[in-house]
Design a protein around this motif. Sequence first.
Motif, PDB file in Angstrom:
ATOM      1  N   LYS A 172       0.831  -1.211   0.000  1.00 40.89           N
ATOM      2  CA  LYS A 172       0.000   0.000   0.000  1.00 40.89           C
ATOM      3  C   LYS A 172       0.868   1.265   0.000  1.00 40.89           C
ATOM      4  O   LYS A 172       0.557   2.249  -0.685  1.00 40.89           O
ATOM      5  CB  LYS A 172      -0.927  -0.006   1.213  1.00 40.89           C
ATOM      6  CG  LYS A 172      -1.886   1.161   1.244  1.00 40.89           C
ATOM      7  CD  LYS A 172      -2.836   1.068   2.434  1.00 40.89           C
ATOM      8  CE  LYS A 172      -3.808   2.242   2.434  1.00 40.89           C
ATOM      9  NZ  LYS A 172      -4.746   2.185   3.579  1.00 40.89           N
ATOM     10  N   GLU A 223       0.534   3.843  -3.027  1.00 38.71           N
ATOM     11  CA  GLU A 223       0.049   5.195  -2.767  1.00 38.71           C
ATOM     12  C   GLU A 223       1.064   6.253  -3.197  1.00 38.71           C
ATOM     13  O   GLU A 223       0.682   7.386  -3.495  1.00 38.71           O
ATOM     14  CB  GLU A 223      -0.255   5.355  -1.272  1.00 38.71           C
ATOM     15  CG  GLU A 223      -1.436   4.532  -0.765  1.00 38.71           C
ATOM     16  CD  GLU A 223      -2.769   5.099  -1.208  1.00 38.71           C
ATOM     17  OE1 GLU A 223      -2.800   6.271  -1.648  1.00 38.71           O
ATOM     18  OE2 GLU A 223      -3.772   4.370  -1.140  1.00 38.71           O
ATOM     19  N   GLY A 267      -6.927   5.298  -4.242  1.00 42.47           N
ATOM     20  CA  GLY A 267      -5.907   6.257  -3.840  1.00 42.47           C
ATOM     21  C   GLY A 267      -6.437   7.525  -3.216  1.00 42.47           C
ATOM     22  O   GLY A 267      -5.644   8.381  -2.807  1.00 42.47           O
TER      23      GLY A 267
END
Length: 928
Positions: free
Chosen positions: A633, A637, A913
């Motif tokens: 993640k 991101e 996102g």
Amino acid sequence: MANKTNKLAFLSMPAPASYVAGLGRGASGFTTRSDIGPAREGPSAEVVAEAQAKRGEEAEFDPEQFQDPDNEVGLFAGTAYEADDEEADKIYDQVDNNMDARRRARREAREASELAKHRAERPKIQQQFADLKRGLSAVSDAEWENIPEVGNLTRRKRKREDRTFVVPDSILVGDRQKNEYENSLDSRQQEGGGFETPAENGTLTNFVEIGQARDKILSLKLDQISGTSSVSGTATSIDPKGYLTDLNSVIHKTEAEIGDIKRARMLFDSLVKSNPKHAPGWIAAACVEEHAGRMVAARKLIKAGCEQCPKSEDVWLEAARLHNTQDAKIILANAVQHVGQSVKVWLKAASLESDIKSKKRVLRKSLEQIPNSVRLWKETVNLESNPVDARIILARAVEVIPLSVELWLGLARLETPERAKAVLNKARKAIPTSHEIWIAAGRLVEQEAGAEGKDEATWAKELAQVDKTIELGVKELRKHQVMLTREQWLKEAERCESEGSPRVCEAIIKATLGMEVEEEDRLDTWVGDAKSAEEAGKVGTARGILAYTLRVFPDRKSIWQKAAELEKIHGTRESMLAVLSRAVHHCPQAEVLWLMSAKEQWLAGDVSGARKTLEEAFVANPESEQIWLAAVKLEAENGELEVARELLSRARKVADTERIWMKAAVFERQQGQITTALSLLDTALTKYPKFAKLYMIKGQIHQAKTDYTAARAAYTAGVKACPKEVTLWVLASRLEEADGKSIKARALLDKSRLVNPKNDILWAEAVGVEERSGGSAQAKTLLSRGLQECPTSGLLWSMSIWAEPRATRKTRGVDALRKVPHDPEVICTVARLFWAERKIEKAREWFGRSIAAEPPDQLPGRDHGDTWAWWLRFEREHGTPEHQQEVINGCIVAEPHHGTVWPTVAKDVKNFGKKTKEILELVANSLE
């Protein structure tokens, strides 16, 4: 005399047999025990039977003499149930059973034949369609899909034809003339004027002249009352401005009050005469006269009381109160001649002085009379504006009263730090049992350590001296048998925090927190103390308790997590990161602590620091699923998509869990690689066929491509493999609804409720299907059934409130709150009801309650994203930008994940996102 005797001779004669006393005057006859003799028993049954036999009469038949012997109330009522009786009963029962068995086979055969004949004539419905059901097994999926839809013909009524009627002309004319008005006067009104009416004698009455005459009379009356003549212009002594104020000050007493005053005056007069040395009697008598408005009499009485009771300070103080300031000074001057040791009298005398110099003179005079009064010394010091003079007075005070803690502490506050230490040492020797002096010494050390111009090592060393001072103080107090409880010490710690001494607060906790606690109860007790302190707003105390707990239990993950959450809410990000860095050092296997540390570093903008933290977490937990996904993640991101894909590939080899496979498929779907995502899902389903989310993602991908057949196959396989997964049933139902097959959607939900009974989500979805297909009546019926099966469901109660008409929604809301008072969805619905009624403040208050709600065994209100979105919409319409920002900040801190609309928006591929704030805005815009 003889005649009189003859007239009364009947009194001694016996009365006739039919004589009734008083019958001639209307009395009725009666008999008494003296008439019928004493009571006696009647003849027994044997005597009665013998007499009947002699007369030749037959004995009466007793209907109960041949009663059932099993009841034992007739013939054999008085006999005992013996063994032979029990044996006889068994023999009779055996005979009955044998007789019944002889005909049982014949009877059962006859009943079976009759039942078969009845079934042949009237078969069951399931038997009639049994062959058709068996034939359904040969129906293929394609044939099943091509079955046409059946329209919903339930509860439909034919539309009645509208009937119209012709309106009569008279009604139209009457309605037209209803709103007309006359703008002209008739002839009679024109003759006598517009505001005149005919009187009974034919003349016209002029109301204008009557009004003028009335005003003139009223002005004359007002002039007479005020004493002012409009002609002469003279005036009396009445003050027109203060007239009403004076009237308000007049006290009108009722007759009852006057009577009570007279009675009280008489009683107190008797009291002071019978006991003239009783001071409260004189005071009460004077108060009665004061209440009656007779101040002169009250002053006379209190003066007599001062003469009779010269040693009572209360009488002198009451006398000073009843007189004016000058007379009160004279009275108190006389009072000190008799009660010179009264502190109250001297303080009252000082308060009567108007300038500071006179007050000081009175108080110093009082100290000559009462040198051991702490209160007089304190009042004297408070009047001094110069610290030097106050220090001199306090120095003299502690010499006179060495056992007063307040005076010692006051003197220490006025001295320099070096001299304050000497003062506190003297105070400690003079009063070795005072814990306040030790706490003051610790605060003095903390104050010196906080001075500017010191390096960190010196500062830390001096702060450590605070702990030593408090610890030594606790030991010395124990030596002198001063044993304060844990609760008392915690109160002192909270007081030190409130007064700006957090280091002393922490030192007190270190020295006393372990007192009076069993070893096995320490953890629960200390965690409870920290929670209570946090709820009371004493964050420093809670922080100190958790810090001490972590020194004793450094390997407890839950305590470190509580300390980090405390810093997150009440501290700074730097303090939270400091706690988490120590936490992962002591608990390297705690994944949640590593993740919290990495997340805070990422939110602070330190991406490299977050990567480093996750690398250290990999070393400590190489096969941790959560850490792998957190690393993915973080890279995704921040735009490092290839790195994230590589991490997922390595994670599938190292960790190889169903959640990692799911996240890999989701990642490929978010990047538009649908084929790769489907391939990953097929591989994952072969490994983990019982993981429901894989079926959900596969079905959603096919549904997004409008490939309803493949999506239906995915959902069908999912509900077969995971029948207890409610979300799969809901998605399958919505697929059928999107394909225009509401009947199949309804059938799927019916089947799901059989597999998952008492599930409010399935009931809510079924109600939604009926509403969207136009069956509002059927939706209401389903909602009622759902509430019967799930009476504590806030979701269903909220839907039932909105299903009611506007007039009855509030009543339904009250019922819902009574049934589920702490449910966030119900509270949010009530807030929306107040919003609809334009009750802005109440709506805002109830939105806050819904967020703060924490129902048992359910998600807290702050985790419901829909509630935050409704609150934001409300503040957009009725709040200020500050209110809106407050809601947004609260939502960002709470990070909600659940709700009705929130998960759909948050998990949408288009919203990949996006931050919590952006998701909140989207949900708020999509709410209806």
